[in-house]
Design an enzyme around this catalytic site. Structure first.
Site, PDB file in Angstrom:
ATOM      1  N   GLY A  23       0.802  -1.153  -0.127  1.00 15.16           N
ATOM      2  CA  GLY A  23       0.042   0.132  -0.104  1.00 15.16           C
ATOM      3  C   GLY A  23       0.754   1.060   0.024  1.00 15.16           C
ATOM      4  N   GLY A  29       0.940   4.149   3.804  1.00 19.97           N
ATOM      5  CA  GLY A  29       2.418   3.533   3.067  1.00 19.97           C
ATOM      6  C   GLY A  29       3.279   4.570   2.687  1.00 19.97           C
ATOM      7  N   SER A 120      -7.212   0.027  13.258  1.00 20.89           N
ATOM      8  CA  SER A 120      -7.714   1.385  13.342  1.00 20.89           C
ATOM      9  C   SER A 120      -8.435   1.441  14.621  1.00 20.89           C
ATOM     10  N   SER A 121      -8.837   2.837  15.074  1.00 20.32           N
ATOM     11  CA  SER A 121      -9.422   2.820  16.470  1.00 20.32           C
ATOM     12  C   SER A 121     -10.932   2.258  16.373  1.00 20.32           C
ATOM     13  N   CYS A 122     -11.486   1.994  15.162  1.00 26.72           N
ATOM     14  CA  CYS A 122     -12.953   1.716  14.919  1.00 26.72           C
ATOM     15  C   CYS A 122     -13.235   0.297  15.407  1.00 26.72           C
ATOM     16  N   TYR A 149     -16.183  -3.070   8.231  1.00 27.48           N
ATOM     17  CA  TYR A 149     -14.557  -2.827   8.395  1.00 27.48           C
ATOM     18  C   TYR A 149     -13.812  -2.994   9.708  1.00 27.48           C
ATOM     19  N   LYS A 153     -10.800  -5.786  10.600  1.00 30.42           N
ATOM     20  CA  LYS A 153      -9.484  -5.203  11.257  1.00 30.42           C
ATOM     21  C   LYS A 153      -9.437  -6.193  12.686  1.00 30.42           C
ATOM     22  N   THR A 177      -4.991   5.988  15.409  1.00 31.60           N
ATOM     23  CA  THR A 177      -6.378   6.852  15.506  1.00 31.60           C
ATOM     24  C   THR A 177      -6.675   7.377  13.867  1.00 31.60           C
ATOM     25  N   ASN A 178      -7.421   8.377  13.833  1.00 29.67           N
ATOM     26  CA  ASN A 178      -7.827   9.026  12.871  1.00 29.67           C
ATOM     27  C   ASN A 178      -6.472   9.845  12.081  1.00 29.67           C
ATOM     28  N   LEU A 179      -6.392   9.562  10.931  1.00 28.37           N
ATOM     29  CA  LEU A 179      -4.991   9.940  10.326  1.00 28.37           C
ATOM     30  C   LEU A 179      -5.039  11.060   9.390  1.00 28.37           C
ATOM     31  N   HIS A 192     -12.253  10.718   4.648  1.00 22.04           N
ATOM     32  CA  HIS A 192     -12.459  11.260   5.997  1.00 22.04           C
ATOM     33  C   HIS A 192     -12.735  12.718   6.005  1.00 22.04           C
ATOM     34  N   ARG A 200     -13.348  21.183   0.674  1.00 25.78           N
ATOM     35  CA  ARG A 200     -14.925  21.868   0.322  1.00 25.78           C
ATOM     36  C   ARG A 200     -14.308  23.261   0.753  1.00 25.78           C
ATOM     37  N   TRP A 215     -21.025  17.957   7.678  1.00 25.91           N
ATOM     38  CA  TRP A 215     -21.797  16.656   8.092  1.00 25.91           C
ATOM     39  C   TRP A 215     -22.147  16.666   9.467  1.00 25.91           C
TER      40      TRP A 215
HETATM   41  N1  LIG Z   1      -6.566   7.166   7.152  1.00 24.54           N
HETATM   42  C1  LIG Z   1      -6.878   6.856   8.198  1.00 24.54           C
HETATM   43  O1  LIG Z   1      -7.317   7.835   9.103  1.00 24.54           O
HETATM   44  C2  LIG Z   1      -6.538   5.494   9.241  1.00 24.54           C
HETATM   45  C3  LIG Z   1      -5.915   4.337   8.370  1.00 24.54           C
HETATM   46  N2  LIG Z   1      -5.625   3.235   9.137  1.00 24.54           N
HETATM   47  C4  LIG Z   1      -5.271   2.191   8.383  1.00 24.54           C
HETATM   48  O2  LIG Z   1      -3.903   2.442   7.699  1.00 24.54           O
HETATM   49  C5  LIG Z   1      -3.956   1.685   6.474  1.00 24.54           C
HETATM   50  C6  LIG Z   1      -3.605   2.454   5.213  1.00 24.54           C
HETATM   51  O3  LIG Z   1      -4.830   3.316   5.185  1.00 24.54           O
HETATM   52  P1  LIG Z   1      -4.588   4.580   4.261  1.00 24.54           P
HETATM   53  O4  LIG Z   1      -3.032   4.709   3.760  1.00 24.54           O
HETATM   54  O5  LIG Z   1      -5.360   5.965   5.029  1.00 24.54           O
HETATM   55  O6  LIG Z   1      -5.302   4.282   3.041  1.00 24.54           O
HETATM   56  P2  LIG Z   1      -5.312   4.766   1.344  1.00 24.54           P
HETATM   57  O7  LIG Z   1      -6.385   4.468   0.697  1.00 24.54           O
HETATM   58  O8  LIG Z   1      -4.593   5.962   1.303  1.00 24.54           O
HETATM   59  O9  LIG Z   1      -4.116   3.699   0.861  1.00 24.54           O
HETATM   60  C7  LIG Z   1      -4.357   2.295   0.844  1.00 24.54           C
HETATM   61  C8  LIG Z   1      -3.411   1.686  -0.203  1.00 24.54           C
HETATM   62  O10 LIG Z   1      -3.881   0.176  -0.354  1.00 24.54           O
HETATM   63  C9  LIG Z   1      -3.741  -0.212  -1.586  1.00 24.54           C
HETATM   64  N3  LIG Z   1      -4.590  -1.232  -1.932  1.00 24.54           N
HETATM   65  C10 LIG Z   1      -6.194  -1.139  -1.770  1.00 24.54           C
HETATM   66  N4  LIG Z   1      -6.680  -2.335  -2.335  1.00 24.54           N
HETATM   67  C11 LIG Z   1      -5.553  -2.748  -2.808  1.00 24.54           C
HETATM   68  C12 LIG Z   1      -5.596  -4.118  -3.622  1.00 24.54           C
HETATM   69  N5  LIG Z   1      -6.305  -4.958  -3.676  1.00 24.54           N
HETATM   70  N6  LIG Z   1      -4.190  -4.668  -3.846  1.00 24.54           N
HETATM   71  C13 LIG Z   1      -3.214  -3.861  -3.628  1.00 24.54           C
HETATM   72  N7  LIG Z   1      -3.034  -2.515  -3.374  1.00 24.54           N
HETATM   73  C14 LIG Z   1      -4.427  -2.169  -2.445  1.00 24.54           C
HETATM   74  C15 LIG Z   1      -4.281   1.114  -2.345  1.00 24.54           C
HETATM   75  O11 LIG Z   1      -4.173   1.252  -3.570  1.00 24.54           O
HETATM   76  P3  LIG Z   1      -5.258   2.013  -4.693  1.00 24.54           P
HETATM   77  O12 LIG Z   1      -5.500   3.291  -4.149  1.00 24.54           O
HETATM   78  O13 LIG Z   1      -4.607   2.041  -6.115  1.00 24.54           O
HETATM   79  O14 LIG Z   1      -6.356   1.175  -4.792  1.00 24.54           O
HETATM   80  C16 LIG Z   1      -3.637   2.342  -1.428  1.00 24.54           C
HETATM   81  O15 LIG Z   1      -2.520   2.501  -2.025  1.00 24.54           O
HETATM   82  C17 LIG Z   1      -5.089   0.738   6.573  1.00 24.54           C
HETATM   83  O16 LIG Z   1      -4.965  -0.524   7.003  1.00 24.54           O
HETATM   84  C18 LIG Z   1      -6.162   1.509   7.493  1.00 24.54           C
HETATM   85  O17 LIG Z   1      -6.878   0.992   8.018  1.00 24.54           O
HETATM   86  C19 LIG Z   1      -5.976   3.336  10.390  1.00 24.54           C
HETATM   87  C20 LIG Z   1      -6.556   4.299  10.975  1.00 24.54           C
HETATM   88  C21 LIG Z   1      -6.907   5.336  10.388  1.00 24.54           C
HETATM   89  C1  LIG Z   2     -10.602   6.349  10.769  1.00 25.43           C
HETATM   90  C2  LIG Z   2     -11.946   5.992  11.034  1.00 25.43           C
HETATM   91  O1  LIG Z   2     -12.883   6.723  10.196  1.00 25.43           O
HETATM   92  C3  LIG Z   2     -14.168   6.371   9.977  1.00 25.43           C
HETATM   93  O2  LIG Z   2     -14.617   6.824  11.138  1.00 25.43           O
HETATM   94  P1  LIG Z   2     -15.175   8.473  11.592  1.00 25.43           P
HETATM   95  O3  LIG Z   2     -13.823   8.942  12.571  1.00 25.43           O
HETATM   96  O4  LIG Z   2     -16.410   8.356  11.933  1.00 25.43           O
HETATM   97  O5  LIG Z   2     -14.750   8.919  10.438  1.00 25.43           O
HETATM   98  P2  LIG Z   2     -14.884  10.280   9.486  1.00 25.43           P
HETATM   99  O6  LIG Z   2     -13.533  11.009   9.117  1.00 25.43           O
HETATM  100  O7  LIG Z   2     -15.403  10.237   7.799  1.00 25.43           O
HETATM  101  O8  LIG Z   2     -15.831  11.101  10.120  1.00 25.43           O
HETATM  102  C4  LIG Z   2     -15.594  11.782  11.452  1.00 25.43           C
HETATM  103  C5  LIG Z   2     -16.659  12.769  11.675  1.00 25.43           C
HETATM  104  O9  LIG Z   2     -16.944  13.926  10.872  1.00 25.43           O
HETATM  105  C6  LIG Z   2     -18.058  14.291  10.495  1.00 25.43           C
HETATM  106  N1  LIG Z   2     -17.951  14.915   9.314  1.00 25.43           N
HETATM  107  C7  LIG Z   2     -18.352  16.232   8.975  1.00 25.43           C
HETATM  108  N2  LIG Z   2     -18.284  16.891   7.744  1.00 25.43           N
HETATM  109  C8  LIG Z   2     -17.712  15.537   7.129  1.00 25.43           C
HETATM  110  C9  LIG Z   2     -17.513  15.104   5.785  1.00 25.43           C
HETATM  111  O10 LIG Z   2     -17.351  16.153   4.851  1.00 25.43           O
HETATM  112  N3  LIG Z   2     -16.926  14.195   5.724  1.00 25.43           N
HETATM  113  C10 LIG Z   2     -16.857  13.167   6.438  1.00 25.43           C
HETATM  114  N4  LIG Z   2     -16.032  11.797   5.944  1.00 25.43           N
HETATM  115  N5  LIG Z   2     -17.020  12.981   7.676  1.00 25.43           N
HETATM  116  C11 LIG Z   2     -17.586  14.409   8.023  1.00 25.43           C
HETATM  117  C12 LIG Z   2     -18.705  12.887  10.515  1.00 25.43           C
HETATM  118  O11 LIG Z   2     -20.031  12.903  10.569  1.00 25.43           O
HETATM  119  C13 LIG Z   2     -18.264  12.160  11.435  1.00 25.43           C
HETATM  120  O12 LIG Z   2     -18.957  12.552  12.824  1.00 25.43           O
HETATM  121  C14 LIG Z   2     -14.511   5.034  10.177  1.00 25.43           C
HETATM  122  O13 LIG Z   2     -15.485   4.800   9.113  1.00 25.43           O
HETATM  123  C15 LIG Z   2     -13.389   4.262   9.652  1.00 25.43           C
HETATM  124  O14 LIG Z   2     -12.717   4.336   8.313  1.00 25.43           O
HETATM  125  C16 LIG Z   2     -12.049   4.501  10.612  1.00 25.43           C
HETATM  126  O15 LIG Z   2     -11.439   3.579  10.970  1.00 25.43           O
END
Ligand SMILES: NC(=O)C1=CN([C@@H]2O[C@H](COP(=O)(O)OP(=O)(O)OC[C@H]3O[C@@H](n4cnc5c(N)ncnc54)[C@H](OP(=O)(O)O)[C@@H]3O)[C@@H](O)[C@H]2O)C=CC1
Ligand SMILES: C[C@H]1O[C@H](OP(=O)(O)OP(=O)(O)OC[C@H]2O[C@@H](n3cnc4c(=O)[nH]c(N)nc43)[C@H](O)[C@@H]2O)[C@@H](O)[C@@H](O)C1=O
Length: 323
Positions: A23, A29, A120-122, A149, A153, A177-179, A192, A200, A215
């Protein structure tokens, strides 16, 4: 067998060890690749989704047989915000189970020395005690918007534990946590909250709009960590941690969604009003993680939310807007 070890592994001793970062084009990644390169690691094995689809078991197995990496960091997953999780539950459970099962099992079978799985924290119950300790796992019902999801996890954590117990294999799990940060997904609906709002507000500023829709109610609390801090924690865990239990990775700082929206608005420089769309789900009311176990090992986050937002907005303007 399976007991925690806080001694240094030899991860850092051989900078030419072969490391597969799955990834590597994603938010997490790409940050891990930058961090490993900054530490001088020279032998990273990287495959894009189009080069290797990790849901295809035999392709994944052939890849491991041919490349034989020594270390694996699993940052490939189907990822999205609250709307995407709620709308595509089949994709979130099936793709994540497939990717993690294939990568974890093939890593073990082809002699990988150590693997780190990212959850993930979820994974924690919707109404978990705050801050959420690791042992809150599986103590109550999940948040319905992302339970598919979360189940995938949780299975990943359990798979790492099972292989450690049965084979004494060094698979560990980190729960971020949320990144946010460079290379985030800025899709208007599926991303996210932080990148969604950044985009926006930016578009509203450019179009001289009077208001921006946000939202939910604005009351949920979220903890944000810059992805460069997460990448630092991942490398730290590869070096310092070997144990059955997953470890939380958070900043320890939480904000309401309303506070986040005001901060993003300020960083972007939008001067209009916020309008709350309460037909959209709030999700879990609060998810502040207790990261004291990781902090106790000596890791600390360094990037404040304000600095991280400024850095991410600069990246967004230079890399997404200008493309
Ligand atoms: N973002 C966040 O807030 C958080 C993320 N995490 C965890 O961190 C990890 C990475 O997340 P993040 O970097 O945000 O996600 P991204 O969507 O930014 O990156 C995920 C990567 O995985 C690749 N990928 C997806 N499906 C496949 C597949 N079938 N084969 C090969 N590669 C694939 C994607 O490639 P492509 O885009 O080309 O499909 C992409 O490069 C995950 O495990 C997630 O759960 C945990 C907590 C919070
Ligand atoms: C990392 C974590 O992320 C996800 O959980 P989440 O924390 O709820 O993620 P979120 O970032 O999408 O929302 C956070 C809050 O924000 C509000 N909110 C406002 N306005 C927008 C908006 O415009 N977009 C989004 N997405 N949310 C919005 C939204 O309504 C909510 O109250 C998991 O599904 C799962 O993927 C996971 O593990």
């Amino acid at each position: 067998m399976g007991g925690p070890s806080h001694d240094s592994s030899d991860f850092f001793t051989d900078k030419s060890a072969k490391i597969f970062v799955a990834g590597h084009r994603g938010l997490v990644g790409s940050a891990i690749v930058r961090k490993l390169q900054s530490f001088g690691f020279t032998n990273l094995v990287l495959r894009s989704h189009s080069e290797l689809d990790l849901t295809r078991q035999s392709d994944v197995d052939s890849f491991f047989a041919a490349e034989k990496p020594q270390f694996v960091i699993l940052a490939a997953a189907k990822v999205g915000g609250i709307h995407a999780n709620n709308t595509y539950p089949a994709d979130f459970i099936a793709i994540n189970l497939q990717i993690q099962t294939n990568v974890i099992d093939s890593s073990f079978r082809h002699g990988v020395k150590k693997l780190l799985f990212l959850g993930s924290s979820c994974i924690y119950p919707k109404l978990a005690p705050q801050p959420i300790p690791e042992n809150a796992l599986l103590t109550g019902p999940l948040e319905p918007t992302n339970e598919w999801y979360a189940i995938a996890k949780i299975s990943g954590i359990k798979m790492c534990q099972a292989y450690r117990i049965q084979y004494n294999w060094d698979a560990i799990s980190g729960m971020p946590t949320n990144l946010y940060g460079p290379n985030d997904n800025f899709h208007p609906e599926n991303s996210h909250v932080l990148p969604a709002l950044m985009r926006r507000f930016h578009e509203a500023k450019v179009n001289q709009a009077n208001e921006v829709v946000v939202w939910g109610t604005g009351s949920p609390l979220r903890e944000f960590l810059h992805v460069d801090d997460l990448a630092d924690a991942v490398v730290f865990l590869m070096e310092k941690y070997s144990g059955l239990e997953h470890l939380n990775v958070g900043s320890g700082k939480e904000v309401t969604i309303k506070e986040l929206a005001e901060l993003v608005k300020e960083v972007v420089g939008f001067e209009g009003e916020l309008v709350w769309d309460t037909s959209k789900p709030d999700g879990t009311p609060r998810k502040l993680m207790d990261s004291s176990k990781l902090l106790g090992l000596g890791w600390t986050p360094k990037i404040s939310l304000k600095d991280g937002l400024v850095d991410t907005y600069k990246w967004y303007v230079e890399n997404v807007v200008k493309q």
